[in-house]
Enzyme design. Structure first.
Site, PDB file in Angstrom:
ATOM      1  N   THR A  17      39.479  -3.508  16.147  1.00  0.00           N
ATOM      2  CA  THR A  17      40.712  -3.735  15.403  1.00  0.00           C
ATOM      3  C   THR A  17      40.901  -5.225  15.115  1.00  0.00           C
ATOM      4  O   THR A  17      41.413  -5.609  14.071  1.00  0.00           O
ATOM      5  CB  THR A  17      41.924  -3.207  16.202  1.00  0.00           C
ATOM      6  OG1 THR A  17      41.654  -1.877  16.624  1.00  0.00           O
ATOM      7  CG2 THR A  17      43.186  -3.218  15.373  1.00  0.00           C
ATOM      8  N   ARG A  21      35.502  -7.814  21.039  1.00  0.00           N
ATOM      9  CA  ARG A  21      36.066  -7.981  22.385  1.00  0.00           C
ATOM     10  C   ARG A  21      35.183  -7.278  23.402  1.00  0.00           C
ATOM     11  O   ARG A  21      34.880  -6.101  23.249  1.00  0.00           O
ATOM     12  CB  ARG A  21      37.486  -7.418  22.452  1.00  0.00           C
ATOM     13  CG  ARG A  21      38.444  -8.265  21.639  1.00  0.00           C
ATOM     14  CD  ARG A  21      39.878  -7.840  21.803  1.00  0.00           C
ATOM     15  NE  ARG A  21      40.683  -8.584  20.841  1.00  0.00           N
ATOM     16  CZ  ARG A  21      41.939  -8.305  20.551  1.00  0.00           C
ATOM     17  NH1 ARG A  21      42.545  -7.299  21.156  1.00  0.00           N
ATOM     18  NH2 ARG A  21      42.594  -9.024  19.661  1.00  0.00           N
ATOM     19  N   SER A 112      43.368 -11.407  23.290  1.00  0.00           N
ATOM     20  CA  SER A 112      44.782 -11.066  23.143  1.00  0.00           C
ATOM     21  C   SER A 112      45.471 -10.699  24.444  1.00  0.00           C
ATOM     22  O   SER A 112      45.511 -11.483  25.364  1.00  0.00           O
ATOM     23  CB  SER A 112      44.898  -9.937  22.118  1.00  0.00           C
ATOM     24  OG  SER A 112      46.222  -9.640  21.884  1.00  0.00           O
ATOM     25  N   HIS A 113      45.966  -9.470  24.506  1.00  0.00           N
ATOM     26  CA  HIS A 113      46.777  -9.017  25.634  1.00  0.00           C
ATOM     27  C   HIS A 113      45.913  -8.517  26.791  1.00  0.00           C
ATOM     28  O   HIS A 113      46.454  -8.096  27.807  1.00  0.00           O
ATOM     29  CB  HIS A 113      47.675  -7.876  25.154  1.00  0.00           C
ATOM     30  CG  HIS A 113      46.879  -6.799  24.489  1.00  0.00           C
ATOM     31  ND1 HIS A 113      46.247  -6.990  23.282  1.00  0.00           N
ATOM     32  CD2 HIS A 113      46.545  -5.550  24.886  1.00  0.00           C
ATOM     33  CE1 HIS A 113      45.581  -5.898  22.943  1.00  0.00           C
ATOM     34  NE2 HIS A 113      45.733  -5.009  23.900  1.00  0.00           N
ATOM     35  N   ASP A 276      52.088 -12.576  24.586  1.00  0.00           N
ATOM     36  CA  ASP A 276      50.822 -12.123  25.156  1.00  0.00           C
ATOM     37  C   ASP A 276      49.840 -13.276  25.332  1.00  0.00           C
ATOM     38  O   ASP A 276      50.202 -14.441  25.170  1.00  0.00           O
ATOM     39  CB  ASP A 276      50.219 -11.022  24.286  1.00  0.00           C
ATOM     40  CG  ASP A 276      49.742 -11.554  22.946  1.00  0.00           C
ATOM     41  OD1 ASP A 276      50.287 -12.575  22.505  1.00  0.00           O
ATOM     42  OD2 ASP A 276      48.827 -10.959  22.352  1.00  0.00           O
ATOM     43  N   ASP A 278      47.403 -14.609  23.607  1.00  0.00           N
ATOM     44  CA  ASP A 278      47.157 -15.576  22.534  1.00  0.00           C
ATOM     45  C   ASP A 278      48.390 -15.866  21.690  1.00  0.00           C
ATOM     46  O   ASP A 278      48.305 -16.542  20.667  1.00  0.00           O
ATOM     47  CB  ASP A 278      46.004 -15.114  21.637  1.00  0.00           C
ATOM     48  CG  ASP A 278      46.275 -13.780  20.961  1.00  0.00           C
ATOM     49  OD1 ASP A 278      47.039 -12.973  21.532  1.00  0.00           O
ATOM     50  OD2 ASP A 278      45.739 -13.534  19.873  1.00  0.00           O
ATOM     51  N   ASP A 280      50.484 -13.981  19.853  1.00  0.00           N
ATOM     52  CA  ASP A 280      50.880 -13.326  18.600  1.00  0.00           C
ATOM     53  C   ASP A 280      51.803 -12.128  18.825  1.00  0.00           C
ATOM     54  O   ASP A 280      52.442 -11.661  17.891  1.00  0.00           O
ATOM     55  CB  ASP A 280      49.663 -12.961  17.736  1.00  0.00           C
ATOM     56  CG  ASP A 280      48.654 -12.083  18.439  1.00  0.00           C
ATOM     57  OD1 ASP A 280      48.880 -11.729  19.614  1.00  0.00           O
ATOM     58  OD2 ASP A 280      47.615 -11.759  17.815  1.00  0.00           O
ATOM     59  N   ARG A 281      51.871 -11.630  20.048  1.00  0.00           N
ATOM     60  CA  ARG A 281      52.774 -10.489  20.307  1.00  0.00           C
ATOM     61  C   ARG A 281      54.092 -10.972  20.896  1.00  0.00           C
ATOM     62  O   ARG A 281      54.180 -12.078  21.419  1.00  0.00           O
ATOM     63  CB  ARG A 281      52.140  -9.521  21.303  1.00  0.00           C
ATOM     64  CG  ARG A 281      50.884  -8.880  20.787  1.00  0.00           C
ATOM     65  CD  ARG A 281      50.397  -7.827  21.746  1.00  0.00           C
ATOM     66  NE  ARG A 281      49.214  -7.176  21.198  1.00  0.00           N
ATOM     67  CZ  ARG A 281      48.804  -5.966  21.504  1.00  0.00           C
ATOM     68  NH1 ARG A 281      49.472  -5.256  22.390  1.00  0.00           N
ATOM     69  NH2 ARG A 281      47.722  -5.458  20.952  1.00  0.00           N
ATOM     70  N   THR A 343      46.367   0.406  11.256  1.00  0.00           N
ATOM     71  CA  THR A 343      46.590  -0.525  12.367  1.00  0.00           C
ATOM     72  C   THR A 343      45.639  -1.714  12.244  1.00  0.00           C
ATOM     73  O   THR A 343      44.445  -1.522  12.036  1.00  0.00           O
ATOM     74  CB  THR A 343      46.350   0.204  13.699  1.00  0.00           C
ATOM     75  OG1 THR A 343      47.344   1.213  13.830  1.00  0.00           O
ATOM     76  CG2 THR A 343      46.405  -0.742  14.871  1.00  0.00           C
ATOM     77  N   GLU A 362      54.272  -4.266  13.529  1.00  0.00           N
ATOM     78  CA  GLU A 362      53.514  -3.171  14.113  1.00  0.00           C
ATOM     79  C   GLU A 362      54.173  -2.753  15.415  1.00  0.00           C
ATOM     80  O   GLU A 362      54.757  -3.580  16.130  1.00  0.00           O
ATOM     81  CB  GLU A 362      52.092  -3.618  14.429  1.00  0.00           C
ATOM     82  CG  GLU A 362      51.269  -3.945  13.211  1.00  0.00           C
ATOM     83  CD  GLU A 362      49.829  -4.182  13.621  1.00  0.00           C
ATOM     84  OE1 GLU A 362      49.008  -3.301  13.401  1.00  0.00           O
ATOM     85  OE2 GLU A 362      49.540  -5.252  14.180  1.00  0.00           O
ATOM     86  N   GLU A 363      53.983  -1.476  15.737  1.00  0.00           N
ATOM     87  CA  GLU A 363      54.549  -0.961  16.974  1.00  0.00           C
ATOM     88  C   GLU A 363      53.967  -1.653  18.203  1.00  0.00           C
ATOM     89  O   GLU A 363      54.582  -1.648  19.252  1.00  0.00           O
ATOM     90  CB  GLU A 363      54.337   0.555  17.069  1.00  0.00           C
ATOM     91  CG  GLU A 363      52.914   1.064  16.804  1.00  0.00           C
ATOM     92  CD  GLU A 363      51.900   0.666  17.836  1.00  0.00           C
ATOM     93  OE1 GLU A 363      52.260   0.653  19.008  1.00  0.00           O
ATOM     94  OE2 GLU A 363      50.757   0.366  17.452  1.00  0.00           O
ATOM     95  N   LYS A 375      50.309 -12.163  13.227  1.00  0.00           N
ATOM     96  CA  LYS A 375      51.621 -11.902  13.812  1.00  0.00           C
ATOM     97  C   LYS A 375      51.968 -13.079  14.708  1.00  0.00           C
ATOM     98  O   LYS A 375      51.095 -13.832  15.121  1.00  0.00           O
ATOM     99  CB  LYS A 375      51.637 -10.578  14.549  1.00  0.00           C
ATOM    100  CG  LYS A 375      50.582 -10.385  15.614  1.00  0.00           C
ATOM    101  CD  LYS A 375      50.623  -8.941  16.056  1.00  0.00           C
ATOM    102  CE  LYS A 375      49.686  -8.655  17.210  1.00  0.00           C
ATOM    103  NZ  LYS A 375      48.297  -8.469  16.768  1.00  0.00           N
TER     104      LYS A 375
HETATM  105  C1  G16 Z   1      45.431  -6.111  17.621  1.00  0.00           C
HETATM  106  C2  G16 Z   1      45.639  -6.052  16.148  1.00  0.00           C
HETATM  107  C3  G16 Z   1      46.911  -5.311  15.839  1.00  0.00           C
HETATM  108  C4  G16 Z   1      46.883  -3.945  16.491  1.00  0.00           C
HETATM  109  C5  G16 Z   1      46.646  -4.085  17.973  1.00  0.00           C
HETATM  110  C6  G16 Z   1      46.437  -2.752  18.655  1.00  0.00           C
HETATM  111  O1  G16 Z   1      46.419  -6.896  18.197  1.00  0.00           O
HETATM  112  O2  G16 Z   1      45.717  -7.341  15.574  1.00  0.00           O
HETATM  113  O3  G16 Z   1      47.007  -5.197  14.465  1.00  0.00           O
HETATM  114  O4  G16 Z   1      48.084  -3.261  16.275  1.00  0.00           O
HETATM  115  O5  G16 Z   1      45.470  -4.823  18.190  1.00  0.00           O
HETATM  116  O6  G16 Z   1      45.279  -2.164  18.163  1.00  0.00           O
HETATM  117  P1  G16 Z   1      44.672  -0.882  18.824  1.00  0.00           P
HETATM  118  O7  G16 Z   1      45.748   0.166  18.762  1.00  0.00           O
HETATM  119  O8  G16 Z   1      43.478  -0.559  17.978  1.00  0.00           O
HETATM  120  O9  G16 Z   1      44.331  -1.202  20.250  1.00  0.00           O
HETATM  121  P2  G16 Z   1      46.055  -8.025  19.256  1.00  0.00           P
HETATM  122  O10 G16 Z   1      47.374  -8.577  19.690  1.00  0.00           O
HETATM  123  O11 G16 Z   1      45.296  -7.308  20.341  1.00  0.00           O
HETATM  124  O12 G16 Z   1      45.205  -8.988  18.518  1.00  0.00           O
END
Ligand code: G16
Length: 542
Positions: A17, A21, A112-113, A276, A278, A280-281, A343, A362-363, A375
Site C-alpha cells: 500500500t 515494508r 509508518s505505524h 504515528d 512517521d 502522517d497519521r 486505500t 482515510e479511515e 497525509k
Molecule cells: C498506509 C497508506 C494509507 C493506508 C494505510 C493502511 O498508511 O498510506 O493510504 O490507508 O497504509 O493500508 P492497509 O489497510 O493496506 O494496511 P501508512 O500510515 O502506513 O503509510
C-alpha cells in the site's frame, strides 16, 4: 570513485500500500536495500543534476540506509541531496520539502505505524516531484526492475556526518543537511490561525500530544509548546527513538489508550492527539468524545473555511473506499465534488494536482490536504484546534452538532492480524465467488442491495485499479467491506470495515459496537471469518 557492484534479484520486493515494508533482518541482507534503491533510480528519467530529498522517521536502520542512499544517489548522477538532520524528516515534512524546493523526488524511509527495532519493521518508498507517493505504474515498474537487477552503483567513500546542519561534497554531489522542523512549522503557520489557538491555550484549554517516541516529537514541541504557548511537557514521548521506546507508534484506541484514558478522566486535559511513527497519521480525542477518522474528515471539511488557509473554500473531498460516507454528505451540502478511491494515499495525488480536491481522508487515521501530497498528522491536530478556537465549543459539542445536522455514520474497523496467508486468501476468494448471488438475500433485518469488488477509474489519467476490496451494501445505507492489508510484514491482516448510517439524532448516543452488532454478525456469517481464520475475535478494534 564510483564502483559497480554485482548483485542478484530478491523475489519479494513488491511494494505494498505504501512502499516496500519488511523486517529489519530482511532489509539487512546483502544488497537488499541497494537493489531496491537502484531499481527506483533505474526507473527515473531526467534526474541528472537535480535534487533528491531523503529522510526517515528515525527508526532502527534509518541511518544505515540513508548512507547507502546518499552514495548511490551521487553515483547515479543527482546534483544535490537534501537530507534532514540526523536523517530525520516526518513524511509530511519530506513531502513539503520536495515541493518547496522543487526537488525531482524523494526517498522516504519509514514503516509508518509499525514497530521499530532490530527485529521489527523498516520501509522504503519513493515520492515523485509533486511530493506524493509514486503512483502504481511507477511502483509496478520498480518491482519489475527488482526482478532482473544485476548490478548497482555506489561510491567507495566514508559516511557523511548527518548530525550537523551544513553542506558537504560527495563526489561532486552536494549534500545539504537541513533543519527538519522549521520549513514545516512555517507552513503550518500560513494555514492556521495561530493567534486564535494561542488564545485558546492561554485561556486554560489544556492540550496534550503523544508523539509515541517517534518522529513528530520535535515538530510538536516547536509548534505546540514554542509557537502556541502550551506548557512544557504538553508533548509527551517527544524524543524520537530507534525502537520508539518499545511503543507501537500507531495512534488508535489500542496503542494510544493511555492518552485516551487521560483525556477521558475528569481531571485530564481537554484535548488529546497522537501521531504515528512517521507523523502522517493522527488520532483526535476531546473530553468525552473520540473522533473517528471518518468523522474527522467530515468535520474538517464542513468547517474548513474557519482556517485562514482554506478561507475561500475547498474544491472537493476525496476518501478511500472503506472510509465512512460521512464526508459525502458534507460534499453534497457544499455542492462540491466527492471522490472515492482505493486505500492508499497515492491515489489522491492526481486529484489534488488537477485541483479537483482540497481535503482527503482515510479511515486508517489519515487526514490531509493539498498543502502537501501526504497525509499529515499535526496538520489535522492543528485544524481541530483552529476549529475549536473559532467556534468556542468543545470537540464533543462540535461532533454532536455535526451528527445532528448530517446524521451519524456509526463506524468501526476490526483487524485480524497475522492470519495464515492461505486462509486469508481463501476467505477473500470465497467472498468473490459469492458476490453475484448476494444481492436480494436477507440476513435478519438486513437485505443486500449490491455487492462487488471495488475497482477505481482514475478520472485524471484514466488508469484502472481492480480488486481493491469487497463491498456488501445493504438497503438503508449500511455496509460491510473486506480487504487484506497491504502494509503488514508477517502473515496476512484481514480488515473488516463496518458502517451504519443513522439519520435520527435521538439514536446517536449508542455505543458503537452495539450499534453495529447485527452487521458484525452478518459479516462473519457471509465471510466465515471465525471458521476460516480460527480466530474468536479481532486483534484490534478501532
Ligand atoms: C498506509 C497508506 C494509507 C493506508 C494505510 C493502511 O498508511 O498510506 O493510504 O490507508 O497504509 O493500508 P492497509 O489497510 O493496506 O494496511 P501508512 O500510515 O502506513 O503509510
Amino acid at each position: 570513485m564510483i564502483k559497480t557492484v554485482s548483485t542478484t534479484p530478491y523475489k519479494d520486493q513488491k511494494p505494498g500500500t505504501s512502499g516496500l515494508r519488511k523486517k529489519v533482518p530482511v532489509f539487512a541482507q546483502e544488497n537488499y536495500a541497494e537493489n531496491f534503491i537502484q531499481s527506483i533510480f533505474d526507473n527515473l528519467e531526467g534526474f541528472e543534476g537535480k535534487t533528491l530529498v531523503i529522510g526517515g522517521d528515525g527508526r532502527y536502520y534509518n541511518r544505515e540506509v540513508i548512507q547507502k542512499a546518499l552514495k548511490m544517489a551521487a553515483a547515479a548522477g543527482f546534483g544535490k541531496v537534501m537530507v534532514g538532520k540526523g536523517g530525520i524528516l516526518s513524511t509530511p515534512a519530506a513531502s513539503h520539502i520536495i515541493r518547496k524546493y522543487g526537488a525531482f523526488g524523494g526517498i522516504v524511509l519509514s514503516a509508518s505505524h509499525n514497530p521499530g527495532g532490530p527485529t521489527e519493521d523498516f520501509g522504503i518508498k519513493y515520492n515523485i516531484g509533486n511530493g506524493g507517493p509514486a503512483p502504481e505504474k511507477i511502483t509496478d515498474a520498480i518491482f519489475a526492475r527488482t526482478q532482473v537487477i544485476d548490478s548497482y552503483k555506489t561510491l567507495d567513500v566514508a559516511d557523511i556526518d548527518l548530525d550537523g546542519i551544513g553542506s558537504f561534497d560527495l563526489a561532486g554531489m552536494v549534500v545539504e543537511v537541513i533543519d527538519p522542523v522549521t520549513d514545516y512549522a512555517d507552513l503550518m503557520e500560513t494555514l492556521f490561525d495561530f493567534a486564535a489557538i494561542r488564545g485558546l491555550i492561554a485561556s486554560g484549554f489544556r492540550v496534550v500530544i503523544d508523539s509515541m517516541s517517534a518522529v513528530t516529537g520535535p515538530y510538536a514541541v516547536e509548534i505546540l509548546e514554542k509557537r502556541l504557548g502550551a506548557a512544557k511537557g504538553s508533548v509527551r514521548n517527544e524524543i524520537p527513538l530507534p525502537d520508539f521506546g518499545h511503543h507501537h507508534p500507531d495512534p488508535n484506541l489500542v496503542h494510544a489508550k493511555a492518552l485516551y484514558d487521560d483525556v477521558m478522566s475528569p481531571e485530564g486535559p481537554d484535548f488529546g492527539a497522537a501521531s504515528d511513527g512517521d507523523g502522517d497519521r493522527n488520532m483526535v480525542v476531546g473530553k468525552g468524545m473520540f473522533v473517528t477518522p471518518s468523522d474527522s474528515l467530515a468535520v474538517i471539511a464542513a468547517n474548513a473555511t474557519l482556517a485562514p488557509g482554506y478561507a475561500s473554500g475547498i474544491a472537493g473531498i476525496a476518501r478511500s473506499m472503506p472510509t465512512s460516507a460521512a464526508a459525502d454528505r458534507v460534499a453534497e451540502k457544499l455542492g462540491i465534488g466527492m471522490y472515492e478511491t482505493p486505500t492508499g494515499w497515492k491515489y489522491f495525488g492526481n486529484l489534488m494536482d488537477a485541483g479537483k480536491v482540497t481535503v482527503c481522508g482515510e479511515e486508517s487515521f489519515g487526514t490531509g490536504s493539498s498543502h502537501v501530497r501526504e497525509k499529515d498528522g499535526l496538520w489535522a491536530v492543528l485544524f481541530w484546534l483552529n476549529i475549536v478556537a473559532a467556534r468556542k465549543e468543545s470537540v464533543k459539542d462540535i461532533v454532536t452538532k455535526h451528527w445532528a445536522e448530517y446524521g451519524r455514520n456509526y463506524y468501526s474497523r476490526h483487524d485480524y492480524e497475522e492470519v495464515d496467508t492461505q486462509a486469508a486468501n481463501g476467505l477473500v476468494a470465497n467472498l468473490r465467488d459469492k458476490l453475484a448471488t448476494l444481492p436480494g438475500q436477507t440476513f435478519g433485518d438486513l437485505t443486500v442491495e449490491s455487492a462487488d469488488d471495488f475497482a477505481y477509474l482514475d478520472p485524471v489519467d484514466g488508469s484502472v485499479s481492480k480488486n481493491q476490496g469487497i463491498r456488501i451494501l445493504f438497503k438503508g445505507g449500511s455496509r460491510v467491506v473486506f480487504r487484506l492489508s497491504g502494509t503488514g510484514t508477517s502473515g496476512a491482516t484481514l480488515r473488516l470495515y463496518v458502517e451504519r448510517y443513522e439519520p435520527d439524532a435521538s439514536r446517536h448516543a449508542i455505543e458503537t459496537q452495539a450499534a453495529l452488532a447485527d452487521l458484525i454478525a452478518v459479516a462473519d456469517e457471509i465471510a466465515e471469518i471465525k471458521a476460516r481464520t480460527g480466530r474468536d475475535a479481532p486483534t484490534v478494534i478501532t
